[in-house]
Design a protein around this motif. Structure first.
Motif, PDB file in Angstrom:
ATOM      1  N   ASN A  13       0.844  -1.193   0.000  1.00 52.26           N
ATOM      2  CA  ASN A  13       0.000   0.000   0.000  1.00 52.26           C
ATOM      3  C   ASN A  13       0.874   1.235   0.000  1.00 52.26           C
ATOM      4  N   ARG A  14       0.304   2.348  -0.388  1.00 53.17           N
ATOM      5  CA  ARG A  14       0.976   3.637  -0.233  1.00 53.17           C
ATOM      6  C   ARG A  14       0.539   4.205   1.109  1.00 53.17           C
ATOM      7  N   PRO A  15       1.455   4.253   2.084  1.00 52.59           N
ATOM      8  CA  PRO A  15       1.054   4.600   3.454  1.00 52.59           C
ATOM      9  C   PRO A  15       0.484   6.002   3.574  1.00 52.59           C
ATOM     10  N   GLU A  16      -0.479   6.136   4.449  1.00 49.92           N
ATOM     11  CA  GLU A  16      -0.991   7.438   4.878  1.00 49.92           C
ATOM     12  C   GLU A  16      -0.424   7.686   6.265  1.00 49.92           C
ATOM     13  N   GLY A  17       0.452   8.670   6.399  1.00 50.09           N
ATOM     14  CA  GLY A  17       1.107   8.879   7.684  1.00 50.09           C
ATOM     15  C   GLY A  17       2.192   7.834   7.909  1.00 50.09           C
ATOM     16  N   MET A  18       2.375   7.445   9.163  1.00 46.82           N
ATOM     17  CA  MET A  18       3.414   6.471   9.505  1.00 46.82           C
ATOM     18  C   MET A  18       3.114   5.116   8.876  1.00 46.82           C
ATOM     19  N   PRO A  19       4.075   4.532   8.133  1.00 49.72           N
ATOM     20  CA  PRO A  19       3.846   3.189   7.590  1.00 49.72           C
ATOM     21  C   PRO A  19       3.661   2.165   8.707  1.00 49.72           C
ATOM     22  N   THR A  20       3.019   1.070   8.361  1.00 44.73           N
ATOM     23  CA  THR A  20       2.842  -0.047   9.290  1.00 44.73           C
ATOM     24  C   THR A  20       3.282  -1.328   8.594  1.00 44.73           C
ATOM     25  N   ASN A  21       3.321  -2.424   9.347  1.00 48.79           N
ATOM     26  CA  ASN A  21       3.686  -3.707   8.761  1.00 48.79           C
ATOM     27  C   ASN A  21       2.732  -4.126   7.654  1.00 48.79           C
ATOM     28  N   ASP A  22       1.491  -3.639   7.707  1.00 47.65           N
ATOM     29  CA  ASP A  22       0.506  -4.003   6.680  1.00 47.65           C
ATOM     30  C   ASP A  22       0.843  -3.418   5.316  1.00 47.65           C
ATOM     31  N   ASP A  23       1.767  -2.467   5.263  1.00 39.43           N
ATOM     32  CA  ASP A  23       2.153  -1.859   3.988  1.00 39.43           C
ATOM     33  C   ASP A  23       3.210  -2.671   3.245  1.00 39.43           C
ATOM     34  N   PHE A  24       3.615  -3.800   3.841  1.00 42.09           N
ATOM     35  CA  PHE A  24       4.642  -4.644   3.236  1.00 42.09           C
ATOM     36  C   PHE A  24       4.102  -6.071   3.077  1.00 42.09           C
ATOM     37  N   ASN A  25       4.440  -6.689   1.970  1.00 41.95           N
ATOM     38  CA  ASN A  25       4.099  -8.093   1.734  1.00 41.95           C
ATOM     39  C   ASN A  25       5.362  -8.906   1.500  1.00 41.95           C
ATOM     40  N   PHE A  26       5.436 -10.070   2.129  1.00 45.52           N
ATOM     41  CA  PHE A  26       6.493 -11.032   1.848  1.00 45.52           C
ATOM     42  C   PHE A  26       5.962 -12.019   0.813  1.00 45.52           C
ATOM     43  N   VAL A  27       6.635 -12.095  -0.315  1.00 42.40           N
ATOM     44  CA  VAL A  27       6.162 -12.911  -1.432  1.00 42.40           C
ATOM     45  C   VAL A  27       7.231 -13.939  -1.790  1.00 42.40           C
ATOM     46  N   GLU A  28       6.804 -15.198  -1.957  1.00 40.70           N
ATOM     47  CA  GLU A  28       7.734 -16.250  -2.363  1.00 40.70           C
ATOM     48  C   GLU A  28       7.862 -16.283  -3.877  1.00 40.70           C
ATOM     49  N   LYS A  29       9.095 -16.420  -4.344  1.00 38.63           N
ATOM     50  CA  LYS A  29       9.377 -16.532  -5.770  1.00 38.63           C
ATOM     51  C   LYS A  29      10.472 -17.566  -5.991  1.00 38.63           C
ATOM     52  N   GLU A  30      10.593 -18.012  -7.220  1.00 35.35           N
ATOM     53  CA  GLU A  30      11.699 -18.903  -7.557  1.00 35.35           C
ATOM     54  C   GLU A  30      13.015 -18.124  -7.524  1.00 35.35           C
ATOM     55  N   ILE A  31      14.047 -18.760  -7.027  1.00 37.67           N
ATOM     56  CA  ILE A  31      15.372 -18.142  -7.093  1.00 37.67           C
ATOM     57  C   ILE A  31      15.753 -17.998  -8.570  1.00 37.67           C
ATOM     58  N   PRO A  32      16.088 -16.790  -9.019  1.00 37.50           N
ATOM     59  CA  PRO A  32      16.334 -16.577 -10.452  1.00 37.50           C
ATOM     60  C   PRO A  32      17.633 -17.218 -10.924  1.00 37.50           C
ATOM     61  N   THR A  33      17.732 -17.403 -12.239  1.00 41.08           N
ATOM     62  CA  THR A  33      18.917 -17.990 -12.863  1.00 41.08           C
ATOM     63  C   THR A  33      19.636 -16.909 -13.660  1.00 41.08           C
ATOM     64  N   PRO A  34      20.941 -16.752 -13.459  1.00 47.94           N
ATOM     65  CA  PRO A  34      21.662 -15.696 -14.188  1.00 47.94           C
ATOM     66  C   PRO A  34      21.844 -16.036 -15.659  1.00 47.94           C
ATOM     67  N   ALA A  35      21.742 -15.006 -16.502  1.00 50.00           N
ATOM     68  CA  ALA A  35      22.027 -15.136 -17.927  1.00 50.00           C
ATOM     69  C   ALA A  35      23.481 -14.729 -18.173  1.00 50.00           C
ATOM     70  N   GLU A  36      23.870 -14.683 -19.429  1.00 41.17           N
ATOM     71  CA  GLU A  36      25.233 -14.292 -19.778  1.00 41.17           C
ATOM     72  C   GLU A  36      25.531 -12.892 -19.234  1.00 41.17           C
ATOM     73  N   ASN A  37      26.729 -12.725 -18.616  1.00 36.49           N
ATOM     74  CA  ASN A  37      27.196 -11.469 -18.014  1.00 36.49           C
ATOM     75  C   ASN A  37      26.428 -11.085 -16.756  1.00 36.49           C
ATOM     76  N   GLU A  38      25.703 -12.023 -16.179  1.00 28.60           N
ATOM     77  CA  GLU A  38      24.979 -11.786 -14.926  1.00 28.60           C
ATOM     78  C   GLU A  38      25.532 -12.679 -13.823  1.00 28.60           C
ATOM     79  N   VAL A  39      25.191 -12.323 -12.590  1.00 29.82           N
ATOM     80  CA  VAL A  39      25.567 -13.136 -11.439  1.00 29.82           C
ATOM     81  C   VAL A  39      24.352 -13.317 -10.535  1.00 29.82           C
TER      82      VAL A  39
END
Length: 342
Positions: A13-39
């Motif tokens: 969310n875009r906080p109104e006043g002081m942010p709270t924990n509800d303004d953040f989400n923990f999301v699971e994703k696959e660990i990405p794979t590097p392409a050429e010239n990446e790490v």
């Protein structure tokens, strides 16, 4: 074989006043794979900084706002765990501005390799990183303090302010800090060598400030804004300079900032006030790093860190910035390295 997962922190969310924990989400994703010239990078430490609060608003600024339901980004230290670039190998420690995530993939050209023998690696997120460089250029380029002058620093026990005060002492000035607890006042005077310090939470703050400034104010490094800055500005000397770094007192103010109109005061004292961001000095950063590294190695600079353990506690560490819980740089330790020998 099932995909390996990691977590990232998204803006919910875009906080109104002081942010709270509800303004953040923990999301699971696959660990990405590097392409050429990446790490592939494993996050070791995250930096949380007050400017990030401004990026949570959908307003035009010097840097684009964070997008909803996308990972927040910030400074971090990470270990290379897989490399498809000739520039890095497994176990290298790097710094960059990347997603608040346990793992990131990044183009090798966007990363800065850290020498873990030069200083503690976390110093590259504090005294030798964004905060130290902000202090260096904001004080020396804008305010140009001269020996014998009086320099006042608000937010003086924070990551930027604590370095500002010490650089000002290196330049031969009298330094007065403003902070929010007696413990921080003691720290500024007895650990960092400030000449005086004032607790803005005391009812006697304005009187204490005047008493700490018998010769007025030549340079004000402003991290805070609000009532604190109003009080300092009333003590300006002729040809004073104000380096406007931050205004944390108003970052969570839903009403907008309102205060005394100081144009007449600035005219009478021929005061110069200039705002800045570190991006203004992009081409000059190596000069700042070299100077800060030399002062650190000579024992002229000290730095402190407040380190919160655990990726899951990142939002709490961020919110603590606005409660004044940190001494020095606020960091989050996410993980230990797998391959690097530190």
């Amino acid at each position: 074989m099932p995909a390996q997962l990691h977590k990232e922190i998204q803006l919910a969310n875009r906080p109104e006043g002081m942010p709270t924990n509800d303004d953040f989400n923990f999301v699971e994703k696959e660990i990405p794979t590097p392409a050429e010239n990446e790490v592939l990078l494993k996050t070791l430490y995250l930096s949380v900084d007050p400017y990030m609060r401004g990026r949570m608003r959908d307003v035009k600024s010097y840097i684009p706002p964070f997008e909803l339901n996308q990972a927040l980004t910030g400074g971090l230290l990470a270990e290379v765990v897989e490399s498809r670039s000739d520039l890095f190998e497994k176990g290298d420690i790097v710094s960059s501005n990347l997603s608040w995530a346990e793992y990131n993939v990044a183009n090798a050209s966007k990363l800065q390799k850290i020498d873990p023998t030069a200083a503690s690696i976390t110093a590259h997120l504090s005294v030798l990183g964004l905060t130290g460089l902000t202090a260096y250029f904001g004080l020396l380029d804008i305010a140009n303090p001269q020996a014998g002058e009086t320099v006042v620093v608000s937010g003086a026990a924070g990551a930027v302010g604590s370095i500002v005060g010490q650089i000002a002492k290196i330049k031969g000035t009298r330094v007065v800090g403003i902070a929010g607890s007696d413990d921080k006042i003691d720290y500024l005077i007895n650990e960092l060598g400030f000449d005086a310090a004032v607790n803005y939470k005391k009812d006697s703050f304005k009187e204490d400030l005047i008493n700490a400034l018998p010769d007025g104010v030549d340079v004000y490094f402003d991290n805070v804004g609000g009532d604190i800055s109003d009080a300092v500005i009333r003590q300006l000397n002729k040809h004073a300079r104000i380096s406007l770094c931050g205004a944390i007192s108003s970052y969570n103010n839903e009403e907008g900032d309102l205060g005394p109109r100081m144009q007449g005061q600035f005219i009478r004292t021929s005061t110069m006030m200039k705002g800045f961001t570190l991006g203004d000095y992009a081409k000059e950063l190596p000069t700042g790093v070299a100077a800060l590294t030399q002062w650190l190695q000579e024992g002229k600079l000290k730095y402190d860190e407040t380190i919160v353990e655990g990726f899951e506690n990142t939002p709490e560490a961020f919110l603590g910035l606005f409660k004044g819980t940190n001494l020095g740089k606020q960091l989050v330790k996410v993980a230990d390295p797998e391959f690097a020998q530190l």
